[in-house]
Design an enzyme around this catalytic site. Sequence first.
Site, short mmCIF file in Angstrom:
data_model
loop_
_atom_site.label_atom_id
_atom_site.label_comp_id
_atom_site.label_asym_id
_atom_site.label_seq_id
_atom_site.Cartn_x
_atom_site.Cartn_y
_atom_site.Cartn_z
N ARG A 77 0.95 -1.32 -0.08
CA ARG A 77 0.19 -0.08 -0.13
C ARG A 77 0.88 1.14 0.15
O ARG A 77 0.52 2.07 -0.74
CB ARG A 77 -0.97 0.02 1.45
CG ARG A 77 -1.96 -0.82 0.95
CD ARG A 77 -2.55 -1.29 2.44
NE ARG A 77 -1.61 -2.37 2.84
CZ ARG A 77 -1.78 -3.77 2.45
NH1 ARG A 77 -2.79 -3.93 1.97
NH2 ARG A 77 -0.89 -4.60 2.76
N LYS A 105 25.19 -5.28 -0.82
CA LYS A 105 26.54 -5.27 -0.63
C LYS A 105 27.01 -4.65 0.52
O LYS A 105 28.36 -4.54 0.64
CB LYS A 105 27.12 -4.69 -2.07
CG LYS A 105 26.78 -4.93 -3.30
CD LYS A 105 27.22 -4.20 -4.37
CE LYS A 105 26.24 -4.50 -5.72
NZ LYS A 105 26.77 -3.43 -6.49
N ARG A 127 11.09 4.08 4.11
CA ARG A 127 10.77 3.14 5.28
C ARG A 127 11.86 2.22 5.54
O ARG A 127 12.63 1.92 4.77
CB ARG A 127 9.73 2.18 4.37
CG ARG A 127 9.30 1.02 5.41
CD ARG A 127 8.18 0.00 5.13
NE ARG A 127 6.85 0.87 5.22
CZ ARG A 127 5.73 0.33 5.16
NH1 ARG A 127 5.70 -1.17 4.80
NH2 ARG A 127 4.54 0.92 5.35
N1 CP Z 1 -0.45 0.00 5.89
C1 CP Z 1 0.78 -0.15 5.38
O1 CP Z 1 1.80 0.47 5.69
O2 CP Z 1 0.59 -1.16 4.44
P1 CP Z 1 2.03 -1.69 3.49
O3 CP Z 1 2.94 -2.43 4.48
O4 CP Z 1 1.49 -2.61 2.60
O5 CP Z 1 2.70 -0.40 3.12
#
Ligand code: CP
Length: 327
Positions: A77, A105, A127
Site C-alpha cells: 500500500r 553489498k 521506510r
Molecule cells: N499499511 C501499510 O503500511 O501497508 P504496507 O506495509 O503494505 O505499506
Amino acid sequence: MLTIAGLSRKQRERFFLGGKRLPSKHCLGLAALSAKEINEILENAVPMKQVISRDIKKVPALRGKTVVVLFYEPSTRTRVSFELAAKHLSADTVNVSASTSSVVKGESLVDTARTIKALGADLVVLRHPSAGAPHLLARLIDVPVINAGDGMHEHPTQALLDIFTLRERKGTLKGLKVVIIGDILHSRVARSNIWGLTKLGADVHLVAPPTLLPAGIERAGVTVHHRPEEALVDSDVVMVLRLQRERQRQGLIPGVREYARMYGLNAARLALARPDAVVMHPGPINRGVEIADDVADGSRAVITEQVTNGVAVRMSVLYLLTLGRGA
Ligand code: CP
C-alpha cells in the site's frame, strides 16, 4: 495552468498558488505536528482526492521534480500509493528497494543517503526497520524526507489517511470514541494515530493483552483496556491492528488461536459498538486472527476507502513539502 472544475477559488489557490506551506521541511511523525498542521494536510488532501476521482488523474504541480521512494522493508500500500501520488502530481519517481540495491553489498544508510543526494533527488520517502532512520536521513540530506514507517516508532502518512477517512465519514474527530485493538506494542500505526487522534480531540481507547501494550502508554492521554467487550461499548470507530508476528519475541501471547478468540474483532463484538460505527484496518490483514472475514468484508468496513485516501493524503504531503522548498 490546468483548471480544476468544481473546486472553490480558495481550494484552487491553495492547490496551485501555494496558499499555505507546511512549516516543517520534513514529515517524520505526528508527534511533531500541531493540530493546525495536521488539519492543513487533510484540507489540502480534499482537492487532491478530486483529482484522483477523474478520468485523467494528473496535474502539473510537481513537474520537473524527482521523488525517490527508498524502502528497506516490504510494502504494498504505502510504496505504491506514494509512487502513484508523485506521478499524479507529474513528478518523476525512482523506486529503490533494499533487496535490489547496493544495500545488499553492505552500503550503509548514510552512504545511500549521500548517493541519493548526489543523484539529485528533490524529496525522499523512506521506510526502514529502525526507529529514527528517517530522522537521521533528514539530518544528512538537504531535501525533504517523509517517514513511510520506521520500526515500531511512527507511520505518519498512515495515520493521516486514517484521520482523513474518519473526517469524511464522521465530519469531526472531536469527541469520537475510537477503539484501537490489537498489537499496540509493535505498531507504528498505533503510535502515529494516538498522536493524531488525541491532538484532534478524539477519545482514544486501546485494547490489547498486557504483553502487547507499551509501558506507560496511558500518559499519552488514552484509556487502556484488556477486554475488548469493555472498550467496544458505544464506540464510533474500531481500528484493528495486525498481529505483527515478524516483530514479536516469543512468548508474548499464548498462541494465535487463543489471541483470535480473546481479541479478534468478530460480528458479536462489533455489535457492542454504535450502529454507525466504522471498522478500519491499515492492512495487510491477518484474516481470522485479528479480524473475522465477515467483519473485514462487511458494510461497516472502510478498509478500501483508507487505501484510496492514502493516495490523496500522500499527494497532499508531497505537494506541501515540495512547495515549502520554493517549488
Ligand atoms: N499499511 C501499510 O503500511 O501497508 P504496507 O506495509 O503494505 O505499506
